[in-house]
Motif scaffolding. Sequence first.
Motif, PDB file in Angstrom:
ATOM      1  N   LEU A 258    -117.959  17.206  40.100  1.00 58.19           N
ATOM      2  CA  LEU A 258    -117.700  18.385  39.277  1.00 58.19           C
ATOM      3  C   LEU A 258    -118.330  18.222  37.901  1.00 58.19           C
ATOM      4  O   LEU A 258    -118.343  17.128  37.337  1.00 58.19           O
TER       5      LEU A 258
ATOM      6  N   HIS B 254    -125.724   9.295  27.266  1.00 57.14           N
ATOM      7  CA  HIS B 254    -124.964   9.780  28.433  1.00 57.14           C
ATOM      8  C   HIS B 254    -125.593   9.277  29.729  1.00 57.14           C
ATOM      9  O   HIS B 254    -124.909   8.769  30.608  1.00 57.14           O
TER      10      HIS B 254
ATOM     11  N   LEU C  67    -125.303  11.120  38.470  1.00 58.14           N
ATOM     12  CA  LEU C  67    -126.552  10.374  38.644  1.00 58.14           C
ATOM     13  C   LEU C  67    -126.494   9.466  39.870  1.00 58.14           C
ATOM     14  O   LEU C  67    -127.500   9.303  40.567  1.00 58.14           O
TER      15      LEU C  67
ATOM     16  N   VAL D 266    -112.016  24.408  40.711  1.00 59.60           N
ATOM     17  CA  VAL D 266    -113.001  24.913  39.739  1.00 59.60           C
ATOM     18  C   VAL D 266    -114.347  24.960  40.467  1.00 59.60           C
ATOM     19  O   VAL D 266    -114.535  24.276  41.473  1.00 59.60           O
ATOM     20  N   PRO D 267    -115.269  25.765  39.969  1.00 60.60           N
ATOM     21  CA  PRO D 267    -116.554  25.879  40.666  1.00 60.60           C
ATOM     22  C   PRO D 267    -117.259  24.527  40.789  1.00 60.60           C
ATOM     23  O   PRO D 267    -117.441  23.827  39.790  1.00 60.60           O
ATOM     24  N   ASP D 268    -117.607  24.166  42.005  1.00 56.63           N
ATOM     25  CA  ASP D 268    -118.488  23.025  42.198  1.00 56.63           C
ATOM     26  C   ASP D 268    -119.907  23.571  42.350  1.00 56.63           C
ATOM     27  O   ASP D 268    -120.136  24.774  42.225  1.00 56.63           O
ATOM     28  N   ILE D 269    -120.827  22.679  42.624  1.00 58.44           N
ATOM     29  CA  ILE D 269    -122.228  23.109  42.632  1.00 58.44           C
ATOM     30  C   ILE D 269    -122.493  24.131  43.748  1.00 58.44           C
ATOM     31  O   ILE D 269    -123.379  24.983  43.621  1.00 58.44           O
ATOM     32  N   LEU D 270    -121.689  24.067  44.815  1.00 59.25           N
ATOM     33  CA  LEU D 270    -121.885  25.016  45.923  1.00 59.25           C
ATOM     34  C   LEU D 270    -121.336  26.399  45.566  1.00 59.25           C
ATOM     35  O   LEU D 270    -121.803  27.410  46.086  1.00 59.25           O
TER      36      LEU D 270
ATOM     37  N   LEU E  70    -113.528  17.110  31.569  1.00 60.44           N
ATOM     38  CA  LEU E  70    -113.457  15.987  32.527  1.00 60.44           C
ATOM     39  C   LEU E  70    -112.856  14.737  31.908  1.00 60.44           C
ATOM     40  O   LEU E  70    -112.291  13.899  32.602  1.00 60.44           O
TER      41      LEU E  70
ATOM     42  N   TYR F 111    -124.344  23.784  36.328  1.00 62.17           N
ATOM     43  CA  TYR F 111    -125.104  23.080  37.371  1.00 62.17           C
ATOM     44  C   TYR F 111    -126.598  23.389  37.423  1.00 62.17           C
ATOM     45  O   TYR F 111    -127.351  22.667  38.080  1.00 62.17           O
TER      46      TYR F 111
ATOM     47  N   CYS G 256    -112.873  14.581  41.641  1.00 63.44           N
ATOM     48  CA  CYS G 256    -113.821  15.050  40.622  1.00 63.44           C
ATOM     49  C   CYS G 256    -115.180  14.387  40.672  1.00 63.44           C
ATOM     50  O   CYS G 256    -116.155  14.933  40.174  1.00 63.44           O
TER      51      CYS G 256
ATOM     52  N   ILE H  91    -128.764  20.622  36.166  1.00 60.37           N
ATOM     53  CA  ILE H  91    -128.620  19.434  37.012  1.00 60.37           C
ATOM     54  C   ILE H  91    -129.502  19.595  38.251  1.00 60.37           C
ATOM     55  O   ILE H  91    -130.256  18.689  38.628  1.00 60.37           O
ATOM     56  N   LEU H  92    -129.418  20.769  38.860  1.00 60.29           N
ATOM     57  CA  LEU H  92    -130.273  21.052  40.023  1.00 60.29           C
ATOM     58  C   LEU H  92    -131.742  20.897  39.655  1.00 60.29           C
ATOM     59  O   LEU H  92    -132.527  20.307  40.401  1.00 60.29           O
TER      60      LEU H  92
ATOM     61  N   THR I 251    -116.351  11.740  39.077  1.00 59.19           N
ATOM     62  CA  THR I 251    -116.887  11.056  37.902  1.00 59.19           C
ATOM     63  C   THR I 251    -116.978   9.539  38.107  1.00 59.19           C
ATOM     64  O   THR I 251    -117.701   8.869  37.391  1.00 59.19           O
TER      65      THR I 251
ATOM     66  N   LEU J 261    -106.702  18.474  41.255  1.00 59.94           N
ATOM     67  CA  LEU J 261    -107.915  19.182  41.678  1.00 59.94           C
ATOM     68  C   LEU J 261    -107.935  19.458  43.173  1.00 59.94           C
ATOM     69  O   LEU J 261    -108.862  20.098  43.668  1.00 59.94           O
TER      70      LEU J 261
ATOM     71  N   ALA K 170    -127.718  20.408  46.470  1.00 60.54           N
ATOM     72  CA  ALA K 170    -126.344  20.867  46.230  1.00 60.54           C
ATOM     73  C   ALA K 170    -125.373  20.146  47.157  1.00 60.54           C
ATOM     74  O   ALA K 170    -124.289  19.727  46.735  1.00 60.54           O
ATOM     75  N   ALA K 171    -125.763  19.973  48.413  1.00 59.43           N
ATOM     76  CA  ALA K 171    -124.875  19.281  49.359  1.00 59.43           C
ATOM     77  C   ALA K 171    -124.647  17.840  48.894  1.00 59.43           C
ATOM     78  O   ALA K 171    -123.532  17.316  48.977  1.00 59.43           O
TER      79      ALA K 171
ATOM     80  N   ALA L 156    -121.315  27.603  42.465  1.00 62.94           N
ATOM     81  CA  ALA L 156    -121.976  28.147  41.273  1.00 62.94           C
ATOM     82  C   ALA L 156    -123.069  29.135  41.669  1.00 62.94           C
ATOM     83  O   ALA L 156    -123.851  28.863  42.567  1.00 62.94           O
TER      84      ALA L 156
ATOM     85  N   LEU M 209    -124.635  16.763  45.880  1.00 62.87           N
ATOM     86  CA  LEU M 209    -123.879  16.703  44.624  1.00 62.87           C
ATOM     87  C   LEU M 209    -122.551  17.455  44.709  1.00 62.87           C
ATOM     88  O   LEU M 209    -121.866  17.630  43.696  1.00 62.87           O
ATOM     89  N   ALA M 210    -122.189  17.906  45.895  1.00 59.32           N
ATOM     90  CA  ALA M 210    -121.006  18.768  46.040  1.00 59.32           C
ATOM     91  C   ALA M 210    -119.709  18.068  45.657  1.00 59.32           C
ATOM     92  O   ALA M 210    -118.712  18.715  45.362  1.00 59.32           O
TER      93      ALA M 210
ATOM     94  N   THR N  14    -121.794  12.752  33.952  1.00 64.13           N
ATOM     95  CA  THR N  14    -123.188  12.368  34.162  1.00 64.13           C
ATOM     96  C   THR N  14    -123.368  11.077  34.982  1.00 64.13           C
ATOM     97  O   THR N  14    -124.164  11.065  35.925  1.00 64.13           O
TER      98      THR N  14
END
Lengths: 749, 186
Positions: B151, A9, B120, A673-677, A169, B157, B58, B160-161, B60, A668, B144-145, A679, B147-148, B116
């Motif tokens: 998704l 991955h 990354l 859906v929850p993003d990192i902010l 995803l 998360y 998203c 990842i953090l 990706t 989207l 977080a900012a 969560a 990677l905001a 991922t």
Amino acid sequence: MKPQDPLLHVLGQSVYVDDLPEPAGMLHAAVFGSPIAHGLLRGLDVRQARAIPGVVAIVTAADVPGRNQIGGMVQDEPLLADGAVHFVGQPVACVVATSREAAHRGVAALTADIDELPGVFEPREAHRLGQLIIPSRTMARGDVDAALATAAVVVRGQTRTGSQEHLYLETQGALAVPEEGGRVRIVSSTQAPTAVQRAVAGVLGVGMHDVEVDVTRLGGGFGGKEDQATPWAALAGLAAWLLRAPVKLVLSREDDMRMTGKRHPYDADYAMGLTGDGDIVAWQVEFFQNAGASADLSPAVLERSLLHATASYGIANVRAIGHCCRTNLPPFTAFRGFGGPQAMFVMESALDHAARVLGVDRSVLQQRNLTRTGDVQPCGMPIRSDNAVRTFEQVISQFGFAAKQREIAAFNAANRRFKRGAALMPVCFGISFTTTFLNQASALVHVYTDGSIAVSTGAVEMGQGVNAKIQAAVAGVFGVADARVRLESTNTARAANTSPTAASSGADLNAAAAAQAARAIAERLKSHAAALLECPESAVALADGRVTAHGAATEWTFEKLAQAAYFARVSLSAQAHYATPGILFNRATESGVAFAYHVFGTALTEVTLDALLGTYTIDRVSCVHDVGTSLRRDIDRGQVEGGIVQGVGWMTMEEVVYRDGKLQSANLGTYKVPDILAAPALDVAWLEEPNAPSHVTGKAVGEPPLMYGIGAYFALLNAVRAAGVAADGMLEAPMTPERALLLLCGERP
Amino acid sequence: MPDTAPPSPVAVAPVLITLQLNGEPTSVAVPPHWTLLELLRYGLGLTGTKQGCDKGDCGTCTVRIDGEPQLACLTLALEVRDRHVETVEGLGVGGEPHPLQEAFARVGAAQCGFCTPGMLMSASAYVDNLTLQDDPVVRREDIAAALAGNLCRCTGYTKILQAVEEVAQVVLDRQREIEESTAEEP
């Protein structure tokens, strides 16, 4: 960096369906879905589409050589619409072209002639009209009517929970390649390879042995690729069969969101009877499940709602009624929790109601009524654990619930605009497919002469780490490093008649089968080693990559032993079958031991609400989770954390909106859906249980944590009330900022 | 049977462009309406960069263009003419995985793996821009900012953090060591 998948991955080398090298002459397919929610299909105008450069074929129901039918539990789902359309996005035609772009242009140029009929979108309306997919079901125990009649306090009300988009995803997709002798090979992003195989064979009118389905991995599933992966694989298979060319069909995000089913929306009526002290003596609940246009897995989802009607509580008098209501929406389907979350929301709403009437904190009623050893579930299955109580008490002590409540009360007294809230959420979730026959798995293990090992099972890897768990289980049997064991793709030619990887049971079932097969080979190897070492078989063991005799290492490495056994004509392969013992659920009597065991846990959720704007943050979710003696707690932690955030999403920001059957939240930009902010911070603690029942890989962990998310709803409700609002109407999830604001304004949302 | 028609040629002629791709000078013929995502996946066979929504929602498909994280699905391929495009395939250094790749795999920050590569690329831009002078502390809010826009539906998360935080801390520590050793010199 040992584990196979994570390393691939991060290097960008993991191959998903859309990443596969394209076979020569491969064509692309795209799907024309009905623009109308309900109507009679008079015809399809293909003239413009056919004229588009690159468009090769337009496949319709008339082209199906076998049966135009892909329904699993109930045969009520045509692959391509024939004569009528029942939801917006229902596949009507499949355009096949030399490029993805041309295929989509072709779809855009199609027009269908449909006589529109009235649509039904609400489950209660469908119920009134008698539009039921299966006859309504009732699971009952004790005498609920008598208990309600004599209860000191009775609360009655209604609730609603919304749908949820899976948002794996990787969108749905499949690549079908025609092979010699009329065989088709399909690489599919499915949780249920056998379901795809059966459906494709039926559509083509060939034997299941003429269809090979292969799955390497999924870019997320969450239940959304259990039954709902089938149409796209079947369409690719059909087109490849008709055109004698490889065909790839990968849905765009918008097509995926529009055309595929999601979590079932539920309406419910409840009546709860309690003593003056707050003991629940009666629970009656009636579920109106919005099943969508065809059965899909809805009857099984409804069954799990009935089985979880009492949630985490021990209640003697229960009546749970379920209606599986047919509407003109996409077929709602499996989603992590599978009817359990919807049932638990009703129970927690009723407890909220009762707590208001009794003037106590909801957590007091929760704690008083937690289920424990000796309680009996609505289906008659006894509870064999006190872990509901233990996790609840551990959360209270470990995360300082009482102190937090005081802190929150002080904060709320000192702040006018911002209000904080907290809520506890216990979870009790049954592990096993409630459809008893699905609780089986098979595995094929090969040891090669160099001592490397390959394992095939029916389990599908979708990020939940099932491969790593099976790998660890097999490596443990042979006493070798995990890295020596390779997990092969899930392939119907190597693992036949597979159950879907679902119901949190993928690792339980498939690791047990794989360990069993591995043990069969290990016994042969040990027997051969005993002969070589001239010692009793009982003195021989496999550990640290070699043979030990009487506990001491020998010069025989595992690979040397494998080679020697091969030369001695000892079989180094084994196939094994595992069936969960001791379970049997009888649908005719609505009773039996539905589950192998229950998983328990409790979460504490803390939130902060802006009482002026209705916006909020989910600050922290802390939980104590019951996972038993796990082989891979690191993987389990990931499942718990991901499940919580997905559950919080369902209860808060994720709102699926249909208008006249048309999905308004179809990308989207409109579906959040929850993003990192968004969560929350997460604290995951484990319930340590010295005498935990043994499971090969620890207790199932996929679904239960999702239901911790329900705590976010009630924490927000508490924060709303801290702003001086009664919020005593019907509870409806999700608690979007919009709904929170309407509550704060005193509106009935 | 389905209607069949012979395939037709693409109407618009491709344009030949040059760019730096993961450090290598590259020339490639690009249909002018293609996005960078189409160029990477279909034209160059680099499938590490994923298509998740095609609408910039998203994350990706995140790649780095001249160092900045950008969405390949919202970038026209022609826009990267003579610019440096970095994808997940080029993230490693000298045949070794990037420390972020190592950390993501080790702590379990990649579950299904589909988000991922994009995650990354956003994280690497954040880590590469860390300097002791600007800001000597690793903060979860900053990560977080950064990677905001990416998704993830699997991890929640946290891991990842954790992975990015670990690597960021190592980067700052190393800068601090270099600074201190420089200061000690006469």
